[in-house]
Enzyme design. Sequence first.
Site, PDB file in Angstrom:
ATOM      1  CE  LYS A  82      -0.166   4.248   0.203  1.00  0.00           C
ATOM      2  NZ  LYS A  82       0.944   3.923   1.119  1.00  0.00           N
ATOM      3  CB  SER A 157      -0.053   0.349   1.662  1.00  0.00           C
ATOM      4  OG  SER A 157       0.615   1.503   2.153  1.00  0.00           O
ATOM      5  CB  SER A 181       3.693   1.459   2.573  1.00  0.00           C
ATOM      6  OG  SER A 181       3.011   0.592   3.442  1.00  0.00           O
TER       7      SER A 181
END
Length: 494
Positions: A82, A157, A181
Site C-alpha cells: 500500500k 483506503s 481500510s
Amino acid sequence: MALDSLTTLSAVEARRLIRAHELSPVELLDACIARMEAIDPAINALAARCFERARIEARRAEDMAMRGGELGLLHGLPIGVKDLEETAGVLTTYGSALFRDNVPAHDNAMVARIRSAGAIVTAKTNTPEMGAGANTRNVVWGATGNPFAPMLNAGGSSGGSAAALATDMLPLCTGSDTGGSLRIPASLCGVVGFRPSPGLVPSDRRELGWSPLTVSGPMARNVADVRLLLAAQAGYDARDPLSYRDDIEPLRGHALDASTLRIGYTDDFGTCALDHATRATFHAKVEAIRRHVKVCEPVDIDLNGIDRCFDVIRAQQFVAQFRETYERDPALLGPNTRANYEMGASMSLADAVSTHATQTALYRRFQEQARHYDVIMSPVVCITAFPWRQWHLDAINGQPLDTYYRWLGLTYVMSMMTNPSMSLPCGVDHAAVPFGIQLVGALRGDARLLDIAEALETAFASDDALARPTPALHALAEPSHELKSIVTHPPSIA
C-alpha cells in the site's frame, strides 16, 4: 504452467511449489507482471511499479531456492505494498501531491519484515490521500475502479490492494486500517482483509505510538494466504510501544468444523446507519449461514456514543501528523485531510477525557457480550458500491450524514473496541457487487479468528449464496481513461 494458471495460484501453493523446485520465482513474477499490464489499465489499482528491481530479486530468489537451505515464509512471492507504507528506493506518495517525488531511503518496519521473509515488492497499490476516506482516488494516481464494475468505487483506503488481488495481479498485498481500510475494500472487491490486534504487526511510523486505532495487516484471496502473510508481518519491535511477543503461530492454525460454531450477529451495533437493501441482503446471508453453523442468533449490542469517540481519537491523529503542514499552508492538504485536521484542532482536553471514558465503558460492555460467542458477525459496509466519482456517501435511506466518513461506522466501531476483525467474502449483494461479512474475534484472539474464518470459508465454498465471487476479467480488457482523469500532473516514477 500457463501464465493464467500461475497468477491464480494461492500464495500458500506457490510457496510450496517454489520450495519443491517446481515453480520458478522468475516465472511467477513474469506472469504477475503480464497480468498487471493487461488488467490494470481498466481498474487503476497500482501506483508506482518496480518491475526491474523485482526481476533482479526474483532471479536471486530462484538461485537461493535451487541451492537449498532455509527459505523465508514468503520466499519468491510477489507482493503489492500500500502506498502509505515507506519502501526503500521506490516512490511512496501517500496519494498526496506533497510527496509526488518522495523516494524513501529505508523500508518501514512492516515492509522490512516481509522483505526479510523473502517477499518481492513488485508494485505500490493505490490509496486515497493520506488514507483519508474509503474511496480510493487522489490527484497523483487517479481513482481505482471496482473490478466488478470499474465505474464503481473499490472501497478504501486499501482499495488498490483489494482490486489487485481480486484480478489476480498479485497473490498477496498489504493494507492498513483505521476505520475499516482493510475490511471495506476487501468486502467490495470480494477478497479477505484482516485487521489484527493493535501491536501484533509492529509499526515504527505512528506519531502517537500508544494509540491503538491504526494498524497494518494482510490482504489476500483466501484465509490461508492471509494467515501466511500475517505470520511474516507479526513480531516484536521495540520501536512500537504497543508491540508484544505472542505465540500466535498464524501459519499453523487449528482445523475447526463450522457446524460447531456459535455466532452472534448484529445488523448495526445499535448505532450505525444501514441502507435498507443492504440490511435485507445481510438477513438473507444470515439465513444461509444458519445452515452451516450450530448457533446463529441476534445479539443486542448498543454502542451508542461511539461515533463521537471515533471523531475525537481519529482527529487527534490528524493533528499529530499534519500540524506543521497545515500551519505552513492549509491548501497543501486535500479537502478530507484538511477537514480532519481542523476538527481535531478545535477540540479540547475535556473532549479527549470524555471520549476515553465513554470508549472504556463501551469497550467493557462489548467484551462481556462477545464472550458468549465464538465470533460476532455484522455487515462490513452499510451500502452497495457507489460511483467513484462521488467522493463519499452523503445520505443513507434519505437521511443526511454529518461527516464524510460516517458511512464507515460498521467497521470503525470495531476499531474502537480493538478486537481483531476481518472481512470474509460472502457471495454478492442485491446489486451483484461482492458482499462481505465482518467477523469480530475475542480480544487478542487473532489466531482463533483465523481458524473460525477458514472453517466458514470452507463451508461457504459449496454454497452458491455464500461462495466468493470473482470478476469477469475479459470485461476488463479495455483501458479506462476516466480513472486517470482526476490526475492534475503526471507523477514521476522511481
